[in-house]
Write a protein that holds these residues in place. Structure first.
Motif, PDB file in Angstrom:
ATOM      1  N   THR A 187     -10.902  -9.762  -3.310  1.00 25.00           N
ATOM      2  CA  THR A 187     -12.212  -9.188  -3.631  1.00 25.00           C
ATOM      3  C   THR A 187     -12.212  -7.670  -3.455  1.00 25.00           C
ATOM      4  OG1 THR A 187     -12.883  -9.703  -1.352  1.00 25.00           O
ATOM      5  CG2 THR A 187     -13.496 -11.285  -3.083  1.00 25.00           C
ATOM      6  N   TYR A 188     -11.511  -7.199  -2.421  1.00 27.64           N
ATOM      7  CA  TYR A 188     -11.415  -5.762  -2.190  1.00 27.64           C
ATOM      8  C   TYR A 188     -10.617  -5.104  -3.301  1.00 27.64           C
ATOM      9  CZ  TYR A 188     -10.452  -1.386   0.309  1.00 27.64           C
ATOM     10  OH  TYR A 188     -10.347  -0.068   0.671  1.00 27.64           O
ATOM     11  N   THR A 190     -10.223  -6.140  -6.350  1.00 30.19           N
ATOM     12  CA  THR A 190     -10.986  -6.177  -7.600  1.00 30.19           C
ATOM     13  C   THR A 190     -11.891  -4.957  -7.721  1.00 30.19           C
ATOM     14  OG1 THR A 190     -10.941  -8.595  -7.678  1.00 30.19           O
ATOM     15  CG2 THR A 190     -12.659  -7.495  -8.954  1.00 30.19           C
ATOM     16  N   ARG A 191     -12.496  -4.557  -6.610  1.00 32.84           N
ATOM     17  CA  ARG A 191     -13.348  -3.357  -6.634  1.00 32.84           C
ATOM     18  C   ARG A 191     -12.532  -2.116  -6.928  1.00 32.84           C
ATOM     19  NH1 ARG A 191     -15.665  -5.858  -1.994  1.00 32.84           N
ATOM     20  NH2 ARG A 191     -14.666  -4.344  -0.593  1.00 32.84           N
ATOM     21  N   ARG A 194     -11.606  -2.074 -10.603  1.00 34.33           N
ATOM     22  CA  ARG A 194     -12.781  -1.741 -11.416  1.00 34.33           C
ATOM     23  C   ARG A 194     -13.011  -0.228 -11.416  1.00 34.33           C
ATOM     24  NH1 ARG A 194     -16.502  -4.396  -8.768  1.00 34.33           N
ATOM     25  NH2 ARG A 194     -16.069  -6.349  -9.872  1.00 34.33           N
ATOM     26  N   LEU A 195     -12.835   0.402 -10.252  1.00 38.49           N
ATOM     27  CA  LEU A 195     -13.003   1.851 -10.149  1.00 38.49           C
ATOM     28  C   LEU A 195     -11.965   2.582 -10.992  1.00 38.49           C
ATOM     29  CD1 LEU A 195     -14.238   4.390  -8.856  1.00 38.49           C
ATOM     30  CD2 LEU A 195     -12.657   4.075  -6.937  1.00 38.49           C
TER      31      LEU A 195
END
Length: 271
Positions: A187-188, A190-191, A194-195
């Protein structure tokens, strides 16, 4: 396994750099095979008896696994190198897991046969000493990078390293795999991806990440990727194209020079 062919032999840049006389020392002892994504070549603690040369787009990762199930990448090896008893003389317990990150063709040979060939050929011995030094440099730089640099820069370094070995903008890597290599939660990660996508550096797809702006990625990444690239160029004679490694052209051995001991390098690093 099947005997190695000349065509497959040239799929590994380290082997391709050899002179014909040195190729002749190795070719009869090399077996061709295919490894699948996720295959384990050897485990930590197991005796390493064979040398593996990834060919073409095959990529092997050296991993350190923890008791709690976590893991992290220490080195990524593609067609520029080899794994298994390269730094040592083989037949000693492995300190890492070696896993096929991207499956494909490989060449394998008994570690004893490689040592015999190195004793017969100073040029062959010099090439593997140079590669061993580069592999150690990659491992040690990775340790420093993981300890000192933020995840965004580490992620960029890892993607650039993989592109160097594949020579393509499209990297067949999943979120799960990349998270495991970097030792972070999916999850970390993925962020973070995305950035990077919002910044126009990459495009994230299903089971793949596409490099959109390598120059910008190199500028935004930490210095670790550039330092390893420079070391490979200087010590091994690695040649880089616009999308990564394309050849190995080792410098001529210095006549009368004392060959460095890779194990001595490790001992010095531990002090």
């Amino acid at each position: 396994m099947q005997p190695a062919s000349i065509a497959l032999f040239e799929g590994n840049l380290l082997l391709k750099a050899l002179r014909e006389t040195d190729r002749a020392l190795l070719l009869p002892h090399l077996d061709a095979s295919i490894c699948r994504k996720g295959d384990t070549l050897f485990e930590a603690g197991a005796e390493v008896t064979r040398i593996t040369f990834p060919c073409d787009h095959t990529v092997i990762t050296l991993l350190i696994a923890m008791m709690d199930g976590g893991s992290a990448e220490t080195a990524t090896i593609g067609r520029e190198g080899a794994v298994g008893g390269v730094v040592s003389n083989g037949r000693v317990p492995a300190s890492t897991h070696a896993v096929a990150q991207i499956g494909g063709p490989i060449l394998r040979m008994d570690a004893v046969r490689l040592q015999e060939a190195k004793r017969r050929s100073p040029a062959l011995r010099d090439l593997f000493v140079r590669y061993s030094d580069c592999l150690l440099a990659q491992v040690l730089q990775s340790v420093a990078c993981n300890a000192l640099h933020p995840i965004e820069q580490r992620c960029l370094r890892w993607l650039l390293t993989l592109q160097d070995r594949l020579g393509t903008d499209v990297l067949p890597v999943t979120h799960e795999l990349l998270a495991a290599m970097l030792g972070v939660q999916r999850t970390y990660l993925t962020r973070i991806l995305r950035l990077l996508q919002e910044q126009g550096q990459i495009k994230v797809g299903r089971g793949r990440i596409t490099i959109l702006d390598r120059a910008e990625m190199e500028s935004a990444a930490c210095e670790c990727h550039g330092r390893i690239r420079e070391h490979f160029e200087t010590v091994l004679g690695a040649v880089y194209g616009t999308d990564g490694l394309v050849a190995v052209d080792p410098p001529d051995p210095i006549e009368g020079a004392v060959e460095p001991d890779p194990l001595h390098t490790v001992r010095k690093a531990r002090r």
